[in-house]
Scaffold this motif. Structure first.
Motif, mmCIF file in Angstrom:
data_model
loop_
_atom_site.group_PDB
_atom_site.id
_atom_site.type_symbol
_atom_site.label_atom_id
_atom_site.label_comp_id
_atom_site.label_asym_id
_atom_site.label_seq_id
_atom_site.Cartn_x
_atom_site.Cartn_y
_atom_site.Cartn_z
ATOM 1 N N GLN A 94 -7.841 -7.398 -13.423
ATOM 2 C CA GLN A 94 -7.851 -8.724 -14.054
ATOM 3 C C GLN A 94 -7.695 -9.828 -12.991
ATOM 4 O O GLN A 94 -6.909 -10.750 -13.135
ATOM 5 N N GLY A 95 -8.445 -9.679 -11.901
ATOM 6 C CA GLY A 95 -8.441 -10.669 -10.831
ATOM 7 C C GLY A 95 -7.283 -10.572 -9.857
ATOM 8 O O GLY A 95 -7.236 -11.303 -8.876
ATOM 9 N N ALA A 96 -6.342 -9.669 -10.091
ATOM 10 C CA ALA A 96 -5.193 -9.497 -9.195
ATOM 11 C C ALA A 96 -5.435 -8.285 -8.296
ATOM 12 O O ALA A 96 -5.752 -7.209 -8.782
ATOM 13 N N GLN A 97 -5.292 -8.497 -6.991
ATOM 14 C CA GLN A 97 -5.505 -7.386 -6.058
ATOM 15 C C GLN A 97 -4.356 -6.387 -6.146
ATOM 16 O O GLN A 97 -3.183 -6.763 -6.190
ATOM 17 N N MET A 98 -4.736 -5.100 -6.187
ATOM 18 C CA MET A 98 -3.769 -4.007 -6.171
ATOM 19 C C MET A 98 -4.097 -3.132 -4.974
ATOM 20 O O MET A 98 -5.208 -2.604 -4.865
ATOM 21 N N LEU A 99 -3.139 -2.981 -4.064
ATOM 22 C CA LEU A 99 -3.315 -2.149 -2.883
ATOM 23 C C LEU A 99 -2.647 -0.798 -3.136
ATOM 24 O O LEU A 99 -1.489 -0.750 -3.553
ATOM 25 N N LEU A 100 -3.381 0.286 -2.893
ATOM 26 C CA LEU A 100 -2.845 1.618 -3.153
ATOM 27 C C LEU A 100 -2.364 2.281 -1.874
ATOM 28 O O LEU A 100 -3.000 2.176 -0.828
ATOM 29 N N SER A 101 -1.256 2.970 -1.995
ATOM 30 C CA SER A 101 -0.764 3.821 -0.918
ATOM 31 C C SER A 101 -0.206 5.084 -1.551
ATOM 32 O O SER A 101 0.042 5.132 -2.759
ATOM 33 N N LYS A 102 -0.036 6.081 -0.753
ATOM 34 C CA LYS A 102 0.488 7.354 -1.245
ATOM 35 C C LYS A 102 1.987 7.223 -1.462
ATOM 36 O O LYS A 102 2.691 6.662 -0.641
ATOM 37 N N TRP A 103 2.478 7.771 -2.577
ATOM 38 C CA TRP A 103 3.910 7.809 -2.803
ATOM 39 C C TRP A 103 4.508 8.874 -1.891
ATOM 40 O O TRP A 103 3.945 9.969 -1.734
ATOM 41 N N THR A 104 5.622 8.563 -1.272
ATOM 42 C CA THR A 104 6.363 9.534 -0.467
ATOM 43 C C THR A 104 7.831 9.464 -0.859
ATOM 44 O O THR A 104 8.275 8.480 -1.478
ATOM 45 N N MET A 105 8.588 10.472 -0.478
ATOM 46 C CA MET A 105 10.016 10.519 -0.803
ATOM 47 C C MET A 105 10.764 9.305 -0.251
ATOM 48 O O MET A 105 11.740 8.866 -0.836
ATOM 49 N N ASP A 106 10.306 8.780 0.872
ATOM 50 C CA ASP A 106 11.014 7.653 1.487
ATOM 51 C C ASP A 106 10.395 6.305 1.106
ATOM 52 O O ASP A 106 10.548 5.324 1.832
ATOM 53 N N PHE A 107 9.731 6.238 -0.051
ATOM 54 C CA PHE A 107 9.126 4.983 -0.499
ATOM 55 C C PHE A 107 10.172 3.889 -0.618
ATOM 56 O O PHE A 107 11.245 4.085 -1.185
ATOM 57 N N THR A 108 9.851 2.734 -0.045
ATOM 58 C CA THR A 108 10.629 1.522 -0.259
ATOM 59 C C THR A 108 9.637 0.401 -0.531
ATOM 60 O O THR A 108 8.511 0.419 -0.026
ATOM 61 N N ALA A 109 10.065 -0.577 -1.284
ATOM 62 C CA ALA A 109 9.161 -1.645 -1.713
ATOM 63 C C ALA A 109 8.656 -2.504 -0.560
ATOM 64 O O ALA A 109 7.610 -3.113 -0.658
ATOM 65 N N HIS A 110 9.369 -2.549 0.542
ATOM 66 C CA HIS A 110 9.007 -3.458 1.634
ATOM 67 C C HIS A 110 8.316 -2.774 2.798
ATOM 68 O O HIS A 110 8.144 -3.380 3.856
ATOM 69 N N GLN A 111 7.926 -1.519 2.637
ATOM 70 C CA GLN A 111 7.283 -0.802 3.733
ATOM 71 C C GLN A 111 6.152 0.054 3.178
ATOM 72 O O GLN A 111 6.351 0.852 2.265
ATOM 73 N N ASP A 112 4.952 -0.114 3.740
ATOM 74 C CA ASP A 112 3.811 0.669 3.287
ATOM 75 C C ASP A 112 3.913 2.101 3.793
ATOM 76 O O ASP A 112 4.464 2.361 4.865
ATOM 77 N N SER A 113 3.337 3.012 3.045
ATOM 78 C CA SER A 113 3.299 4.414 3.443
ATOM 79 C C SER A 113 2.407 4.586 4.669
ATOM 80 O O SER A 113 1.424 3.873 4.843
ATOM 81 N N THR A 114 2.744 5.550 5.514
ATOM 82 C CA THR A 114 1.930 5.831 6.699
ATOM 83 C C THR A 114 0.859 6.867 6.411
ATOM 84 O O THR A 114 0.109 7.237 7.299
ATOM 85 N N PHE A 115 0.779 7.356 5.167
ATOM 86 C CA PHE A 115 -0.236 8.333 4.802
ATOM 87 C C PHE A 115 -1.472 7.614 4.281
ATOM 88 O O PHE A 115 -1.369 6.691 3.473
ATOM 89 N N ALA A 116 -2.633 8.053 4.767
ATOM 90 C CA ALA A 116 -3.890 7.422 4.366
ATOM 91 C C ALA A 116 -4.997 8.463 4.344
ATOM 92 O O ALA A 116 -4.934 9.462 5.071
#
Length: 178
Positions: A94-116
């Protein structure tokens, strides 16, 4: 059937549940194909986001839950749907960008996952190894095998095999596999 794992204990005078790394990995198995959708500017209502995933015509179910005001947890039921979503990495809901990353056990809201997802080329692969089983084995040495490109499967480019691998991009990959 959730196994009885961990032991009750205390830590610095407070109640604690102690789990080994192996136990945590076992408990995280249902989230192996989980993704995190981050809305950097604004997040549409959850009903809109859930309808968006239905509108994609995925092969299986796709559960979506709210993690926080900017993040949603996306759990596609099939490996194929996970790969389809993960490869694209950026979607507009709906016009809002959503960036996807892999969920990991050490997920935190302020750091993107290093898995790609990374397309890897395997040049000069002997022709007898142009087989899903062996290409998947080779890819497994680099990360988690996701899929093989169609030209590789059809032997349209026998000079190189291409395979999609989920890799930790913070780690330098090997330059070759013997």
């Amino acid at each position: 059937n959730i196994p009885d794992l961990g032991c009750c204990s205390t830590h610095r005078g407070e109640p604690a549940l102690r789990l080994s790394q192996k136990e945590l990995q076992l408990l995280s198995t249902p989230f192996q194909n989980a993704l995190v959708g981050r809305f950097p500017f604004r997040r549409p209502p959850m009903e809109v986001i859930r309808h968006f995933f239905v509108s994609l015509g995925l092969n299986g179910e796709c559960e979506v839950g709210l993690l926080d005001m900017n993040h949603v947890l996306i759990r596609p039921s099939s490996e194929e749907d996970f790969t389809r979503l993960f490869v694209r990495r950026s979607w507009f809901v709906q016009g809002a960008q959503m960036l996807l990353s892999k969920w990991t056990m050490d997920f935190t809201a302020h750091q993107d996952s290093t898995f790609a997802p990374v397309w890897v080329s395997l040049p000069s692969l002997p022709l007898p190894l142009f087989n899903t089983i062996y290409i998947a084995k080779l890819a497994g040495m680099l990360g988690r095998y996701l899929k093989i490109d169609s030209a590789t499967l059809a032997l349209k480019r026998p000079s190189v095999a291409r395979v999609l691998v989920e890799m930790d991009v913070s780690v330098t990959p090997p330059h070759r596999i013997w």
